[in-house]
Enzyme design. Structure first.
Site, mmCIF file in Angstrom:
data_model
loop_
_atom_site.group_PDB
_atom_site.id
_atom_site.type_symbol
_atom_site.label_atom_id
_atom_site.label_comp_id
_atom_site.label_asym_id
_atom_site.label_seq_id
_atom_site.Cartn_x
_atom_site.Cartn_y
_atom_site.Cartn_z
ATOM 1 N N HIS A 1 149.353 -44.601 55.286
ATOM 2 C CA HIS A 1 149.704 -43.682 56.396
ATOM 3 C C HIS A 1 149.333 -42.256 56.661
ATOM 4 C CE1 HIS A 1 152.852 -42.907 59.639
ATOM 5 N NE2 HIS A 1 151.469 -42.815 60.140
ATOM 6 N N SER A 2 148.996 -42.370 57.531
ATOM 7 C CA SER A 2 148.565 -40.059 58.118
ATOM 8 C C SER A 2 148.420 -39.659 56.235
ATOM 9 C CB SER A 2 150.123 -40.529 58.028
ATOM 10 O OG SER A 2 149.919 -38.887 58.601
ATOM 11 N N MET A 3 149.279 -39.053 56.488
ATOM 12 C CA MET A 3 149.673 -38.568 54.359
ATOM 13 C C MET A 3 149.495 -39.024 53.473
ATOM 14 S SD MET A 3 152.253 -35.962 52.339
ATOM 15 C CE MET A 3 154.043 -36.959 51.598
#
Length: 289
Positions: free
Chosen positions: A99-101
């Protein structure tokens, strides 16, 4: 929601949570900035049951229960967290759920070490934050000035509910209390007097002294060989942004799904089932290819 088991990796440097038995295929899960392994506490049990897999979610360095480190928290440094965890788990090649980073870290490793990554399931994240080459000096200035300042004591709260409210009010991306609660709880230390204190490293908030350029990130994305499923939230951080469109176009193996929900749609109680459905559909499609 099935209860996870705690796991310690990399000589105790990294902490994490795991779901599912050890003898089945293992996916490695990687959370976003300022989150932790509990980011997958609603998604992982459903995938484990549906796919017959094990999921090991790590806390990146400086996050959750993992150790803090000296120096900067550069995106590429987290690649070693991923690889250290994979090595200790005996994963010569694995699927990454990120997720994300964490999605950015996954993209870097998949580009540089394609033999280690079989598939990528990315949730509202692709590539990395960038700085144009002409702005490199200003970015370095921001990073150096931040690192010269004294580090403030971590925030202290009278209870978990207040800490959750602070995350909701001060989050970089919109999030509600029910969605944030598992991640916030794992990011807290019990002070023993009824109060709790944030355990994440405050230096995570410092600007990065150095970032990759847009051209470098697009070149890395173009080097990814593993099949990629990108699940975006309709109100997430990617959407119609020009940089996100360029990133998607750069990945030759990408399948895109846009689903109802925000940046943390995999943790939103009302959206997680749809995320599971998209992953199952993609798995079936890949198996039949």
């Amino acid at each position: 929601m099935s209860d996870p088991r705690d796991i310690s990796l990399a000589g105790g440097r990294l902490a994490g949570l795991c779901w599912g038995p050890e003898e089945v295929p293992t996916w490695l899960a990687l959370h976003g900035w300022l989150d932790n392994a509990a980011s997958f506490s609603r998604l992982a049990p459903l995938l484990v049951r549906q796919l017959g897999i094990r999921i090991v979610a790590i806390d990146f360095s400086g996050h959750g229960h993992s150790q803090h480190v000296a120096g900067d928290y550069a995106l590429w440094d987290y690649c070693h967290d991923l690889l250290d965890a994979a090595d200790e788990l005996g994963l010569e090649q694995t699927t990454l759920l990120a997720h994300s980073m964490g999605a950015g870290v996954s993209c870097l490793v998949a580009a540089a070490l394609p033999e280690r990554i079989s598939r990528l399931v990315l949730i509202d994240g692709l590539g990395a934050l960038t700085t144009p080459a002409g702005d490199a000096a200003q970015q370095l200035r921001k990073g150096l000035r931040a690192s010269r300042r004294s580090l403030s004591a971590p925030p202290r709260y009278p209870d978990v509910e207040t800490a959750v409210a602070a995350r909701v009010a001060g989050g970089v991306t919109p999030i509600d209390a029910e969605t944030a609660a598992p991640v916030v709880a794992r990011n807290l230390n019990d002070e023993g007097d009824g109060h709790v204190r944030l355990r994440t490293d405050g230096r995570l908030l410092w600007p990065s002294p150095v970032r990759l350029t847009p051209e470098q990130v697009l070149a890395l994305l173009g080097s990814i060989q593993a099949p990629v499923l990108l699940i975006e939230g309709e109100s997430g951080i990617l959407g119609g942004r020009e940089s996100a469109a360029a990133a998607r176009s750069a990945v030759p193996t990408l399948t895109r799904r846009v689903l109802p929900g925000g940046h943390h749609l995999h943790l939103e109680p009302g959206a997680v089932a749809t995320v599971v459905g998209a992953i199952l559909e993609w798995q079936a499609m890949e198996a039949g290819a």
